[in-house]
Design a protein around this motif. Structure first.
Motif, PDB file in Angstrom:
ATOM      1  N   ASP A   8       4.292   4.768   2.339  1.00 29.32           N
ATOM      2  CA  ASP A   8       3.154   5.410   1.677  1.00 29.32           C
ATOM      3  C   ASP A   8       3.620   6.373   0.597  1.00 29.32           C
ATOM      4  O   ASP A   8       3.061   6.416  -0.499  1.00 29.32           O
ATOM      5  CB  ASP A   8       2.284   6.157   2.688  1.00 29.32           C
ATOM      6  N   LEU A   9       4.657   7.146   0.898  1.00 31.14           N
ATOM      7  CA  LEU A   9       5.203   8.091  -0.080  1.00 31.14           C
ATOM      8  C   LEU A   9       5.732   7.345  -1.304  1.00 31.14           C
ATOM      9  O   LEU A   9       5.465   7.719  -2.438  1.00 31.14           O
ATOM     10  CB  LEU A   9       6.318   8.932   0.555  1.00 31.14           C
ATOM     11  N   ARG A  10       6.479   6.269  -1.081  1.00 36.72           N
ATOM     12  CA  ARG A  10       7.016   5.483  -2.203  1.00 36.72           C
ATOM     13  C   ARG A  10       5.904   4.894  -3.050  1.00 36.72           C
ATOM     14  O   ARG A  10       5.960   4.917  -4.276  1.00 36.72           O
ATOM     15  CB  ARG A  10       7.927   4.380  -1.691  1.00 36.72           C
ATOM     16  N   ARG A  11       4.861   4.354  -2.401  1.00 41.31           N
ATOM     17  CA  ARG A  11       3.742   3.782  -3.154  1.00 41.31           C
ATOM     18  C   ARG A  11       3.031   4.853  -3.969  1.00 41.31           C
ATOM     19  O   ARG A  11       2.654   4.634  -5.112  1.00 41.31           O
ATOM     20  CB  ARG A  11       2.759   3.100  -2.207  1.00 41.31           C
ATOM     21  N   HIS A  12       2.832   6.029  -3.381  1.00 41.89           N
ATOM     22  CA  HIS A  12       2.181   7.128  -4.094  1.00 41.89           C
ATOM     23  C   HIS A  12       3.011   7.552  -5.305  1.00 41.89           C
ATOM     24  O   HIS A  12       2.473   7.724  -6.396  1.00 41.89           O
ATOM     25  CB  HIS A  12       1.964   8.317  -3.162  1.00 41.89           C
ATOM     26  N   ALA A 143      13.157   2.152 -14.745  1.00 40.59           N
ATOM     27  CA  ALA A 143      14.381   1.576 -14.190  1.00 40.59           C
ATOM     28  C   ALA A 143      14.959   2.478 -13.106  1.00 40.59           C
ATOM     29  O   ALA A 143      15.375   2.004 -12.038  1.00 40.59           O
ATOM     30  CB  ALA A 143      15.410   1.349 -15.296  1.00 40.59           C
ATOM     31  N   ILE A 144      14.989   3.777 -13.352  1.00 47.36           N
ATOM     32  CA  ILE A 144      15.501   4.720 -12.352  1.00 47.36           C
ATOM     33  C   ILE A 144      14.660   4.643 -11.084  1.00 47.36           C
ATOM     34  O   ILE A 144      15.179   4.607  -9.968  1.00 47.36           O
ATOM     35  CB  ILE A 144      15.525   6.164 -12.914  1.00 47.36           C
ATOM     36  N   GLU A 145      13.348   4.606 -11.262  1.00 49.05           N
ATOM     37  CA  GLU A 145      12.462   4.517 -10.106  1.00 49.05           C
ATOM     38  C   GLU A 145      12.709   3.235  -9.324  1.00 49.05           C
ATOM     39  O   GLU A 145      12.835   3.249  -8.100  1.00 49.05           O
ATOM     40  CB  GLU A 145      11.005   4.580 -10.565  1.00 49.05           C
ATOM     41  N   ALA A 146      12.816   2.109 -10.024  1.00 45.70           N
ATOM     42  CA  ALA A 146      13.019   0.824  -9.358  1.00 45.70           C
ATOM     43  C   ALA A 146      14.384   0.757  -8.663  1.00 45.70           C
ATOM     44  O   ALA A 146      14.504   0.210  -7.566  1.00 45.70           O
ATOM     45  CB  ALA A 146      12.891  -0.310 -10.367  1.00 45.70           C
ATOM     46  N   LEU A 147      15.400   1.309  -9.299  1.00 41.80           N
ATOM     47  CA  LEU A 147      16.752   1.198  -8.766  1.00 41.80           C
ATOM     48  C   LEU A 147      17.043   2.175  -7.627  1.00 41.80           C
ATOM     49  O   LEU A 147      17.758   1.832  -6.684  1.00 41.80           O
ATOM     50  CB  LEU A 147      17.780   1.417  -9.884  1.00 41.80           C
ATOM     51  N   TYR A 148      16.529   3.373  -7.709  1.00 42.50           N
ATOM     52  CA  TYR A 148      16.978   4.422  -6.807  1.00 42.50           C
ATOM     53  C   TYR A 148      15.919   4.964  -5.853  1.00 42.50           C
ATOM     54  O   TYR A 148      16.215   5.864  -5.066  1.00 42.50           O
ATOM     55  CB  TYR A 148      17.572   5.578  -7.618  1.00 42.50           C
ATOM     56  N   ASN A 150      14.460   3.636  -3.131  1.00 40.30           N
ATOM     57  CA  ASN A 150      14.742   3.403  -1.707  1.00 40.30           C
ATOM     58  C   ASN A 150      15.854   4.298  -1.188  1.00 40.30           C
ATOM     59  O   ASN A 150      15.834   4.713  -0.032  1.00 40.30           O
ATOM     60  CB  ASN A 150      15.108   1.938  -1.468  1.00 40.30           C
ATOM     61  N   GLU A 151      16.833   4.591  -2.035  1.00 38.88           N
ATOM     62  CA  GLU A 151      17.979   5.358  -1.568  1.00 38.88           C
ATOM     63  C   GLU A 151      17.776   6.866  -1.650  1.00 38.88           C
ATOM     64  O   GLU A 151      18.212   7.609  -0.783  1.00 38.88           O
ATOM     65  CB  GLU A 151      19.220   4.974  -2.385  1.00 38.88           C
ATOM     66  N   TYR A 152      17.107   7.333  -2.698  1.00 35.73           N
ATOM     67  CA  TYR A 152      17.062   8.765  -2.935  1.00 35.73           C
ATOM     68  C   TYR A 152      15.693   9.404  -2.795  1.00 35.73           C
ATOM     69  O   TYR A 152      15.594  10.590  -2.531  1.00 35.73           O
ATOM     70  CB  TYR A 152      17.613   9.087  -4.331  1.00 35.73           C
ATOM     71  N   ILE A 153      14.627   8.661  -3.017  1.00 31.40           N
ATOM     72  CA  ILE A 153      13.295   9.251  -2.928  1.00 31.40           C
ATOM     73  C   ILE A 153      12.707   8.850  -1.581  1.00 31.40           C
ATOM     74  O   ILE A 153      11.948   7.909  -1.469  1.00 31.40           O
ATOM     75  CB  ILE A 153      12.399   8.800  -4.097  1.00 31.40           C
ATOM     76  N   ARG A 154      13.105   9.574  -0.566  1.00 34.43           N
ATOM     77  CA  ARG A 154      12.641   9.334   0.790  1.00 34.43           C
ATOM     78  C   ARG A 154      12.816  10.613   1.582  1.00 34.43           C
ATOM     79  O   ARG A 154      13.480  11.551   1.141  1.00 34.43           O
ATOM     80  CB  ARG A 154      13.420   8.198   1.447  1.00 34.43           C
ATOM     81  N   LYS A 155      12.242  10.633   2.763  1.00 42.22           N
ATOM     82  CA  LYS A 155      12.430  11.790   3.629  1.00 42.22           C
ATOM     83  C   LYS A 155      13.866  11.770   4.148  1.00 42.22           C
ATOM     84  O   LYS A 155      14.392  10.712   4.490  1.00 42.22           O
ATOM     85  CB  LYS A 155      11.459  11.726   4.808  1.00 42.22           C
ATOM     86  N   PRO A 156      14.507  12.929   4.228  1.00 40.28           N
ATOM     87  CA  PRO A 156      15.877  12.945   4.739  1.00 40.28           C
ATOM     88  C   PRO A 156      15.915  12.596   6.227  1.00 40.28           C
ATOM     89  O   PRO A 156      15.060  13.019   7.003  1.00 40.28           O
ATOM     90  CB  PRO A 156      16.356  14.372   4.486  1.00 40.28           C
TER      91      PRO A 156
END
Length: 170
Positions: A8-12, A143-148, A150-156
């Motif tokens: 949900d966070l990624r989609r938002h 491109a940054i959003e698509a590439l990174y 899953n790895e960086y924009i998530r809850k720790p």
């Protein structure tokens, strides 16, 4: 459950980024105006000479200060973006004139983001038109959003938190 929250966070974040890109795209609607002789090739060679060739003009600490990252990270990001989006790859036009270097396009996007600089200020550095600069920024951000994402924009995760706490102790 936690994965659903992450999705949900990624989609938002992705939908917000798309809305921002759409608005920026509306602002940068191309208008036909006289072309300027920008000497982009010379500016690209200067950029390479200043920062990217082995015996460059400025030392590594100047690169770090100017770009706010190490050159190895810049090269990694540039390689990933060029593989993701062919817009950033240097191409030849119909008259066999080489276009902008990938480093020019990425540098303008990074400078706009790092220094909160308007397009006309970056134009003087890169010798690119306003619409080209804004197009580079929009494509770079996508491109940054698509590439990174899953790895960086998530809850720790707990593992991430332990690693961060260890780094802080050191």
């Amino acid at each position: 459950m936690e994965e659903d929250d992450d999705d949900d966070l990624r989609r938002h974040i992705a939908s917000h980024s798309r809305r921002v890109m759409k608005v920026v795209g509306q602002i940068a609607k191309p208008r036909r105006a006289a072309n300027f002789i920008r000497k982009r090739g010379k500016q690209g060679k200067d950029l390479l000479e200043y920062y990217f060739i082995p015996n460059n003009v400025f030392p590594d600490r100047a690169f770090r200060r100017r770009f706010r990252m190490q050159q190895s990270l810049f090269d990694k990001i540039m390689s990933a973006i060029c593989n993701h989006d062919p817009y950033f790859v240097q191409k030849e036009d119909i008259f066999h004139v080489l276009g902008l270097l990938p480093k020019q396009k990425i540098t303008t996007a990074l400078r706009m983001l790092a220094y909160i600089a308007p397009a006309n200020q970056v134009d003087e550095i890169a010798r690119m038109g306003k619409t080209t600069i804004l197009e580079s920024l929009m494509r770079f951000s996508s491109a940054i959003e698509a590439l990174y994402t899953n790895e960086y924009i998530r809850k720790p995760t707990p593992r991430d938190m332990r690693m961060l706490l260890r780094k802080d102790e050191i």
